[in-house]
Enzyme design. Structure first.
Site, PDB file in Angstrom:
ATOM      1  N   ASP A  56       0.815  -1.214   0.000  1.00  0.00           N
ATOM      2  CA  ASP A  56       0.000   0.000   0.000  1.00  0.00           C
ATOM      3  C   ASP A  56       0.852   1.269   0.000  1.00  0.00           C
ATOM      4  O   ASP A  56       0.598   2.193  -0.786  1.00  0.00           O
ATOM      5  CB  ASP A  56      -0.925  -0.004   1.218  1.00  0.00           C
ATOM      6  N   THR A 108      -5.284   2.330  -0.119  1.00  0.00           N
ATOM      7  CA  THR A 108      -5.277   1.643  -1.411  1.00  0.00           C
ATOM      8  C   THR A 108      -5.634   0.174  -1.236  1.00  0.00           C
ATOM      9  O   THR A 108      -6.350  -0.405  -2.056  1.00  0.00           O
ATOM     10  CB  THR A 108      -3.911   1.790  -2.096  1.00  0.00           C
ATOM     11  N   ASP A 109      -5.137  -0.451  -0.179  1.00  0.00           N
ATOM     12  CA  ASP A 109      -5.521  -1.835   0.113  1.00  0.00           C
ATOM     13  C   ASP A 109      -7.029  -1.942   0.321  1.00  0.00           C
ATOM     14  O   ASP A 109      -7.677  -2.847  -0.213  1.00  0.00           O
ATOM     15  CB  ASP A 109      -4.816  -2.315   1.381  1.00  0.00           C
ATOM     16  N   ILE A 110      -7.575  -1.050   1.116  1.00  0.00           N
ATOM     17  CA  ILE A 110      -9.003  -1.113   1.429  1.00  0.00           C
ATOM     18  C   ILE A 110      -9.849  -0.873   0.181  1.00  0.00           C
ATOM     19  O   ILE A 110     -10.818  -1.589  -0.089  1.00  0.00           O
ATOM     20  CB  ILE A 110      -9.349  -0.114   2.537  1.00  0.00           C
ATOM     21  N   GLY A 150      -9.804  -3.903  -1.918  1.00  0.00           N
ATOM     22  CA  GLY A 150     -10.727  -4.903  -1.387  1.00  0.00           C
ATOM     23  C   GLY A 150     -12.164  -4.610  -1.757  1.00  0.00           C
ATOM     24  O   GLY A 150     -12.935  -5.528  -2.076  1.00  0.00           O
TER      25      GLY A 150
END
Length: 432
Positions: A167, A199-201, A204
């Site tokens: 991220d 960015t990860d979230i 997802g």
């Protein structure tokens, strides 16, 4: 329904009470091979919506984030467990099985599970799962209706495909940090990452959206498909107005602190006891603000009368506003502005957030019983559905908590077989 799914009652899909609505995805089974944040966030979202999510973890160690503490979950005697608060944020409504798929016997178990699964989520490096027969081509051959979602830093193609992506790297490479932080020349200047792994979230969330679209498509085609999601792609896509500002002007946006490139005033302002946020989105709201603070002449000043004019003359307007906002406390300003319809708010700490009456009214913090820690607090899903509401069925599982129950109920394995597999190191169970 999944391919090869029997219509007989399935112990891995417990019957719903007659007065409890079924989850929207209660007919769906997910095999979650992912770890850390982006993939598990997608899996948790599907689980909240009712899907039966089987989380596959390495025996002995499990998901990397289990050890990403402190803080760690404490047992009922106050001793820290093996599970961090980080792990807890993204793994509820899942069953954990500890299977070593680097061994042939472990691969065979997952192949059998895939026959009755609708979805696989994975976030391994490009090509690495092919060594174990767990890539899309291999699993598609076993179950053509399978929806297979791959999450990587840079995607399945392109010159960076084999790179590891995190991220923080993507916030920098994708441009987000270039527009986040104080401007050059100000105290604290320099690029800054967002305070959570955004960015990860977002990846997802895009993953769960794509999976739901693939499920809908399968209803028409009868086929599954491969979803290729990259953190970099998501980071660039979510530049939103900043990306379009660049494409249409040819000028790279710069860091503006808390100010907005297209709307003025839309930033933080000092008060007598701290700071507040003003989020004024149109000329009518600005006029209300001017009259409320006793500066009605600003509302008709040609430099400030329209948003376009205010953007051009922000360097004049913002200092004038700051000289005014310091005259009252944050609470006093908020009480005044709420009465006249000027969007405003405080800058809350997390303690303030979870004490906020609106947050409490919406039930964004709740508790669930944990097998070793008693009742534990969790953050609720923001999804509200009237007919098939989100359900909180299980707390984030302990490592390998459900290995035997899932393999027994879904695959029909005997205790003798599972004992032998555990002796071989193929299966793990609850840590000693």
């Amino acid at each position: 329904m999944s391919a090869n799914r029997s219509s007989a009652p399935d112990a891995s899909h417990p019957p719903q009470a007659s007065d409890t609505p079924r989850g929207a995805l209660s007919h769906v089974r997910v095999l979650d091979l992912s770890r850390v944040l982006a993939g598990p966030w997608a899996g948790q979202t599907l689980g909240d919506l009712g899907a039966h999510v089987i989380k596959v973890e390495r025996p002995g160690t499990g998901d990397d984030t289990r050890l990403w503490g402190p803080p760690f979950l404490k047992d009922d005697e106050g001793n820290p467990t093996r599970d961090s608060a980080y792990y807890l944020c993204t793994n509820r409504n899942k069953q954990s099985i500890a299977v070593d798929f680097t061994q042939t016997a472990g691969q065979k178990l997952l192949h059998e599970l895939v026959k009755s699964c609708d979805i696989v989520i994975e976030n391994f490096k490009v090509g690495s799962l092919a060594h174990y027969g767990l890539d899309y081509a291999s699993l598609h051959a076993i179950n053509p209706r399978l929806i297979y979602c791959s999450i990587t830093g840079f995607g399945q193609t392109g010159p960076y495909a084999n790179r590891a992506g995190y991220d923080f790297l993507i916030q920098g490479m994708g441009g987000l940090m270039s527009v986040t932080g104080r401007p050059d020349g100000e105290p604290g200047e320099g690029p800054m990452k967002v305070g959570v792994a955004l960015t990860d979230i977002l990846t997802g969330l895009y993953a769960s959206t794509a999976i739901l679209a693939a499920l809908a498509a399968r209803e028409q085609t009868g086929r599954g498909q491969h979803i290729d999601l990259a953190l970099l792609d998501v980071g660039v896509a979510c530049l939103a107005n900043q990306g379009m500002n660049y494409l249409y002007s040819g000028k790279s946006p710069t860091r503006m602190g808390n100010a907005h490139p297209n709307t003025v005033p839309y930033q933080d302002f000092p008060t007598a006891d701290g700071y507040m946020i003003l989020a004024i989105g149109n000329d009518g709201q600005f006029s209300k603000f001017c009259h409320a603070v006793g500066k009605s002449e600003w509302a008709t000043d040609e430099r400030f009368v329209s948003n376009q004019a205010r953007v051009i003359h922000r360097d004049v307007l913002i200092p004038l506003m700051r000289q005014t906002t310091v005259m009252r406390t944050t609470r006093e300003w908020i009480e005044l502005f709420e009465q006249v319809g000027v969007p405003c708010g405080p800058i809350n700490t997390l303690a303030d957030v979870f004490a906020d009456p609106q947050v409490q009214a919406r039930g964004l913090q709740f508790t669930m019983p944990h097998p070793v820690a008693g009742d534990i607090p969790l953050v609720a899903s923001p999804i509200r559905m009237s007919d098939t509401p989100v359900q909180y069925r299980t707390t984030p599982p302990q490592l390998g908590q459900h290995t035997r129950s899932v393999l027994s109920e879904v695959l029909g394995l005997s205790e003798q077989t599972m004992n032998a597999l555990q002796q071989q190191g193929v299966l793990g169970g609850l840590p000693a």
